[in-house]
Design a protein around this motif. Structure first.
Motif, short mmCIF file in Angstrom:
data_model
loop_
_atom_site.label_atom_id
_atom_site.label_comp_id
_atom_site.label_asym_id
_atom_site.label_seq_id
_atom_site.Cartn_x
_atom_site.Cartn_y
_atom_site.Cartn_z
N VAL A 1 0.83 -1.21 0.00
CA VAL A 1 0.00 0.00 0.00
C VAL A 1 0.87 1.26 0.00
CG1 VAL A 1 -1.61 1.34 1.44
CG2 VAL A 1 -2.05 -1.07 0.96
N CYS A 2 1.96 1.25 0.78
CA CYS A 2 2.87 2.41 0.80
C CYS A 2 3.45 2.63 -0.59
CB CYS A 2 4.01 2.19 1.80
SG CYS A 2 3.47 2.34 3.51
N ASP A 3 3.84 1.54 -1.26
CA ASP A 3 4.40 1.66 -2.61
C ASP A 3 3.37 2.25 -3.58
OD1 ASP A 3 6.78 0.70 -1.70
OD2 ASP A 3 6.54 -1.33 -2.49
N GLU A 4 2.15 1.75 -3.49
CA GLU A 4 1.06 2.28 -4.34
C GLU A 4 0.85 3.78 -4.12
OE1 GLU A 4 -2.79 0.43 -3.62
OE2 GLU A 4 -1.82 -1.53 -3.83
N LEU A 5 0.89 4.18 -2.85
CA LEU A 5 0.60 5.57 -2.51
C LEU A 5 1.82 6.48 -2.67
CD1 LEU A 5 -1.39 4.97 0.83
CD2 LEU A 5 -2.38 5.63 -1.36
N GLY A 6 3.00 5.88 -2.88
CA GLY A 6 4.22 6.68 -2.95
C GLY A 6 4.61 7.26 -1.59
N VAL A 7 4.35 6.47 -0.54
CA VAL A 7 4.62 6.92 0.82
C VAL A 7 5.82 6.13 1.38
CG1 VAL A 7 3.69 6.78 3.17
CG2 VAL A 7 2.27 7.63 1.31
N ASP A 8 6.71 6.81 2.08
CA ASP A 8 7.86 6.14 2.67
C ASP A 8 7.45 5.37 3.93
OD1 ASP A 8 9.48 7.24 0.70
OD2 ASP A 8 10.06 8.96 1.94
N LEU A 9 8.09 4.22 4.11
CA LEU A 9 7.80 3.39 5.29
C LEU A 9 9.06 3.27 6.15
CD1 LEU A 9 6.02 1.36 6.88
CD2 LEU A 9 6.69 -0.40 5.22
N TYR A 10 8.91 3.50 7.45
CA TYR A 10 10.01 3.37 8.40
C TYR A 10 9.64 2.28 9.41
CZ TYR A 10 11.35 7.75 6.30
OH TYR A 10 11.69 8.70 5.38
N ILE A 11 10.59 1.42 9.71
CA ILE A 11 10.32 0.31 10.60
C ILE A 11 11.08 0.46 11.93
CG2 ILE A 11 10.59 -2.21 10.88
CD1 ILE A 11 8.44 -1.43 8.85
N VAL A 12 10.35 0.38 13.03
CA VAL A 12 10.98 0.42 14.35
C VAL A 12 11.74 -0.89 14.57
CG1 VAL A 12 10.58 0.57 16.85
CG2 VAL A 12 9.11 1.86 15.28
N THR A 13 13.02 -0.77 14.93
CA THR A 13 13.83 -1.98 15.20
C THR A 13 14.11 -2.14 16.69
OG1 THR A 13 15.92 -0.78 14.99
CG2 THR A 13 15.02 -1.76 12.97
N SER A 14 13.92 -1.07 17.43
CA SER A 14 14.19 -1.05 18.87
C SER A 14 13.70 0.31 19.35
CB SER A 14 15.71 -1.19 19.10
OG SER A 14 16.04 -0.87 20.44
N MET A 15 13.39 0.42 20.64
CA MET A 15 12.79 1.68 21.13
C MET A 15 13.71 2.37 22.15
SD MET A 15 8.87 0.31 21.43
CE MET A 15 8.16 1.89 21.91
N SER A 16 13.37 3.63 22.45
CA SER A 16 14.29 4.44 23.26
C SER A 16 14.16 4.24 24.77
CB SER A 16 14.10 5.92 22.91
OG SER A 16 12.76 6.31 23.11
N HIS A 17 13.06 3.63 25.22
CA HIS A 17 12.86 3.46 26.67
C HIS A 17 13.52 2.16 27.15
CE1 HIS A 17 9.94 0.86 24.91
NE2 HIS A 17 9.51 0.42 26.08
N LEU A 18 13.65 2.04 28.48
CA LEU A 18 14.35 0.89 29.04
C LEU A 18 13.60 -0.41 28.77
CD1 LEU A 18 16.97 0.61 30.59
CD2 LEU A 18 15.68 0.68 32.73
N GLY A 19 12.25 -0.34 28.73
CA GLY A 19 11.42 -1.53 28.48
C GLY A 19 11.77 -2.23 27.18
N SER A 20 12.40 -1.51 26.27
CA SER A 20 12.78 -2.11 24.99
C SER A 20 13.80 -3.22 25.17
CB SER A 20 13.34 -1.02 24.06
OG SER A 20 13.64 -1.55 22.78
#
Lengths: 237, 237
Positions: free
Chosen positions: B116-135
């Protein structure tokens, strides 16, 4: 104790209706709530729906029909500050519960969200596994860690997929009877009504099978009838 | 190629401004964009902000200032149907990119969103890890699996936390130079400006250190100056 449990005990069907697709107009959503609120246990509104119509419009429906239960299914998965802000914003319009991902972990994440939910008197549900196949790629591999996060957090309930009943059994066996289990994936996603309850869930989340129907009441009653039949035939009691 | 890369190459600072708190009024947000759009590389709007003001209001700001870059930071983490619906809804108002969680997995999840992002020409970013300690409780334990999801997906970029530079180094070393790395956690969450870039990120995401300031331009320029100083002192080049 969650108001949701009261509604189940008062005899409402073990169904939460999922409303995700903005093609369901606001007046159809209002009709859905008006006609099925005494048949099903509540309504779960997804992010695309809430964003499309905006919180003010959603508030107008919730305010008109207070005698049911509304879950904001934003699948929260952020740091505590952001999840808490979001929860404050959505609960101002009358939602009774929110859903967050167990994957986020406690420290600086779900711990902070739980405190805010407690302050606001809002129920918190934690995703332990998801209904699509991709959930087996990563989520399901760490399900014991997610369940230990749930035990540390003590939310109102958890989410576990109807599409993989063995996961529901694992979740129920790990957590015991303390938590409500809500199970998506029934209907369009493939699981039979009743199968998740048979595996240990308290409620089944049903979307398109009800929301795409011309007759909401009939569709809801058919799901509930199918649940009861499944439970009887499979000797789940 | 992402327009974001063009903006960086045209000399904008390696900063994305995060706007999450609804206390930032819509007129303040508009002022922020107007005054800093030639200084920073773009703006990332969080779920509480988008929900509070609604998509129509956000659209009015985006439409007035098209010559920058807007990311809808909804931290999508749902099945493909729901994430796709959400992306269609938010991109209609002009967002250039969306963020989703890598832990969702590909099949029936991120795969469908990517199409869907490709169809819409929208960039996709994927979270690989988060900034809080719970990550570190769950997410970081499966980071190699998340990174293999990223490789299977080929998004525009990934999100990795400035608060744990060793994670950024791991992500950069695993993925090579193919993907943009955007890094939250700079400023209020504790990481020094420049430290994430030094560890391998392309852009640092800065929220309160800029949005809480009375002078948006001065605050942005100070962050950029601090970045450059950090890179020089730490011999990151």
């Amino acid at each position: 104790m969650s108001r949701l449990l009261d509604l189940i005990r008062s005899g409402r069907g073990r169904v939460i209706v999922a409303v995700d697709d903005p093609l369901i107009t606001l007046s159809r959503f209002k009709e859905l709530v008006m006609k099925t609120k005494d048949v099903v246990s509540g309504f779960k509104l997804g992010l695309p729906y809430i964003l499309s119509y905006g919180l003010d419009s959603i508030r107008s429906v919730i305010t008109d029909f207070r005698d049911t239960y509304y879950i904001a299914d934003l699948k929260l998965a952020d740091i505590d500050v952001v999840m808490s802000l979001t929860t404050k914003v959505v609960c101002r319009v009358g939602f009774n519960g929110v859903i967050a991902h167990g994957f986020v972990g406690l420290k600086g994440g779900l711990d902070g969200l739980k405190s805010v939910c407690d302050e606001l008197g809002v129920d918190l549900y934690i995703v332990t596994s998801m209904s699509h196949l991709g959930s087996t790629e990563i989520y399901d591999l760490v399900i014991d860690k997610v369940l230990s996060v749930v035990e540390g957090l003590r939310p109102t309930g958890v989410i576990a997929p109807a599409t993989r009943p063995e996961v529901i059994r694992r979740v129920r066996s790990y957590l015991g009877r303390t938590y409500l289990i809500l199970s998506p994936g029934v209907g369009a996603q493939g699981a039979s009504p009743g199968s998740a309850i048979c595996a240990g869930a308290d409620l089944e989340i049903v979307g398109r099978a009800i929301t795409s129907s011309q007759d909401f009441v009939k569709a809801s009653e058919e799901v509930i009838k199918s649940q009861l039949k499944y439970l009887e035939v499979s000797r789940c009691y």
